[in-house]
Every structure is written in structure tokens, then in C-alpha cells.
Design a protein around this motif. Sequence first.
Motif, PDB file in Angstrom:
ATOM      1  N   ASN A 150       0.856  -1.182   0.000  1.00  0.00           N
ATOM      2  CA  ASN A 150       0.000   0.000   0.000  1.00  0.00           C
ATOM      3  C   ASN A 150       0.893   1.232   0.000  1.00  0.00           C
ATOM      4  O   ASN A 150       1.754   1.391   0.877  1.00  0.00           O
ATOM      5  N   ALA A 152       0.390   4.128   0.877  1.00  0.00           N
ATOM      6  CA  ALA A 152       0.301   4.927   2.105  1.00  0.00           C
ATOM      7  C   ALA A 152       1.362   4.541   3.114  1.00  0.00           C
ATOM      8  O   ALA A 152       1.782   5.365   3.933  1.00  0.00           O
ATOM      9  N   ASP A 159      -4.528   5.907  -0.302  1.00  0.00           N
ATOM     10  CA  ASP A 159      -4.781   4.487  -0.078  1.00  0.00           C
ATOM     11  C   ASP A 159      -4.709   3.793  -1.434  1.00  0.00           C
ATOM     12  O   ASP A 159      -5.703   3.691  -2.151  1.00  0.00           O
ATOM     13  N   GLN A 161      -3.329   0.380  -3.096  1.00  0.00           N
ATOM     14  CA  GLN A 161      -2.718  -0.940  -3.019  1.00  0.00           C
ATOM     15  C   GLN A 161      -2.230  -1.357  -4.392  1.00  0.00           C
ATOM     16  O   GLN A 161      -2.892  -1.121  -5.404  1.00  0.00           O
ATOM     17  N   HIS A 186       0.537   7.479   8.580  1.00  0.00           N
ATOM     18  CA  HIS A 186       0.228   7.867   7.211  1.00  0.00           C
ATOM     19  C   HIS A 186       0.120   9.384   7.067  1.00  0.00           C
ATOM     20  O   HIS A 186      -0.320  10.075   7.987  1.00  0.00           O
TER      21      HIS A 186
END
Length: 323
Positions: A150, A152, A159, A161, A186
Motif C-alpha cells: 500500500n 500509504a 490508499d 494498493q 500515514h
Amino acid sequence: MSGLTFVDVCSGAGGLALGLERAGFEPRLLLDEDDDACLTLRTNRPQWNVLQADLMDFDPSEHPHSYDVDLLSAGLPRVKSNATAVRSESGNEERLLKAAVYLAHAIGPRALLVENVPTLAHSDKFRDFREFARAELDHLGYQFSWFVLNAADFGVPQDRQQGLLVAIKKRWFPAFHPPVPTVTDHVSVGEALESSMRSRGWKDAERWAAQATTVAPTLVGGSKNRGGADLGPAGSKRKWEKLGVNAHSLGDEIPGPDFVWAPDLGREGLVRLTVDQTAMLQGFPPDWEITGRKTARYRQIGHASPPPVGEALGRAIAEALRS
């Protein structure tokens, strides 16, 4: 093996290539079929060898400098589609994936990196491709790993992935480990964009940033046949609205001192992001120029692999190759 080299296909706006450059890799060749993407690459790195061509038509024998490289990387386009579009595009999608593996057969890199949607690593939709890749790469003397990262977790305020295939010749593979997160907290949308939002004197910038406390939804570039300069499907738009952002279109400029942020008024009371701000949310540095018209620029950004993730992957692969 002090200077590592790579060939990058489906290079797009150069997010993956930029990350690999930061990790110490030097490109021998970058390939993309899109006019605007190739101009973006040449604008930012005039010294890079950029070839405008379709991956399906690429013949490495006509480009001998693409042989004997340490890494072949492929960041294939990410397209969010409706059911009809999925049916019509799935064949081409798999052909591109297979072309990247066949290209590894042709040029013989020490490592292969393929990046795409997270379902690449585990979904039944890609089961046939994973089986094809397993058989082909094992025959060529590679070991490989499928995993999901991910963005982040690597300081990108989004976000996002990513499904990944990393294959490395068996001599070096035991030293490879997927990259571990580089941040513990994050970066939120507000934190990432507050300075930009203030740059033209918008008085509500600080108040807006204070409530935009989560990472952004996944940016979606769309395809050339559909999708414009908006921030994605209905579910993503609802998430953007909770961040105080009108996701139905992109702004031409950052809000000025007269713009009133009024979420209670609905869509028109929300702030709109600019294309440059979406590039920041994708992890591009401020001096990386994305060329083309607004929709074309946003499409490049939405399809890009975030440079910080590319750098983390590059460092992990480099560490294995240098072991």
C-alpha cells in the motif's frame, strides 16, 4: 555490479522509473505508446532513451542496449471499468501481462518487476496469468514472489494498493525481501496539500486541512475511451466529499482569497483539486512536469506507480542483486 541498469516498459509518466532512479538504477530504455507520456519523460529527463512504441510490437533485437540489464520493470496501466468494459478489455490486459514475461525471456534481465492492481497477486481473475508466469519464469531460472503493498505505508498520502510480481534469478533470490513500510503514521491529504492550498491566499486552507485527516482514495486515471478529469467512481467521490473535496471535476487553479469553503452547501461549496495537486498525492516531486491537456495529464498521474514505492522496491531488488 556497482551501477545497476534497467529497461522500463509501459513507463507512463515515469513514476516507477523515477523511483528506480532514486534507488540507484540507470535506465537503458523506457517504452510507452502514448504521445503525452513520452513527452513527459523527455521533458523531465532529456538524457533518458525514450522509445514511443506499443509493448506488443517491441522487438528488443532492434535495440541491443536493452539486453544484459539487471532489471526489467513494467507498470501496466490500471483501469477501473464497468462490467462491460472489463469483458472487452480483459483479453488485452492479459496480453500485456504476458508480453512483459515474454520480454524477460527475450532480454534476460537478472530481475523482473511487474506492478498492477492488487488483485494481480491473489484474485481468481489473474489465476491463469499467475500459472503462466510461474511456468515460464521457473523454466528461465527465476524464483519469484507475489505480494501487495500500500503506497500509504511509504509516505504517499493515498490508499493505493499495488499487486506486485518480483522475479529474480535463483542465484540472488534468497536475499530478496519485500520492502517494509517507511512511515509509521500515514500522511493525510490535509497535511500533504495545506501549503499548496494556502499558496494563493485562500483563507479557509487551514480549516479545510484540519478536517482532511485521512489519506486519499485511490486515484483512477481512466482510459482513453472513457473517463475524464474527475476523481473516480461514485464510492471514491463520496470519500472525497468527506475530505471536503468536490471530486466531480478538477480545478484549473488553486482557490484564491475569495473562495468560500462551505460544505453545507453541497458539491459547489467544496474545494476542487488541481492536476498538480493530484500529482502530489501520487508522490511525484513538485518539479516533475506532467505534459498534455488537463485530462491527459490526470490520466498519466492516475495510472502512475508512486515514485516512493518504486524507490522502495528498487532498493529491495538492488540489495538482493548486490548480495
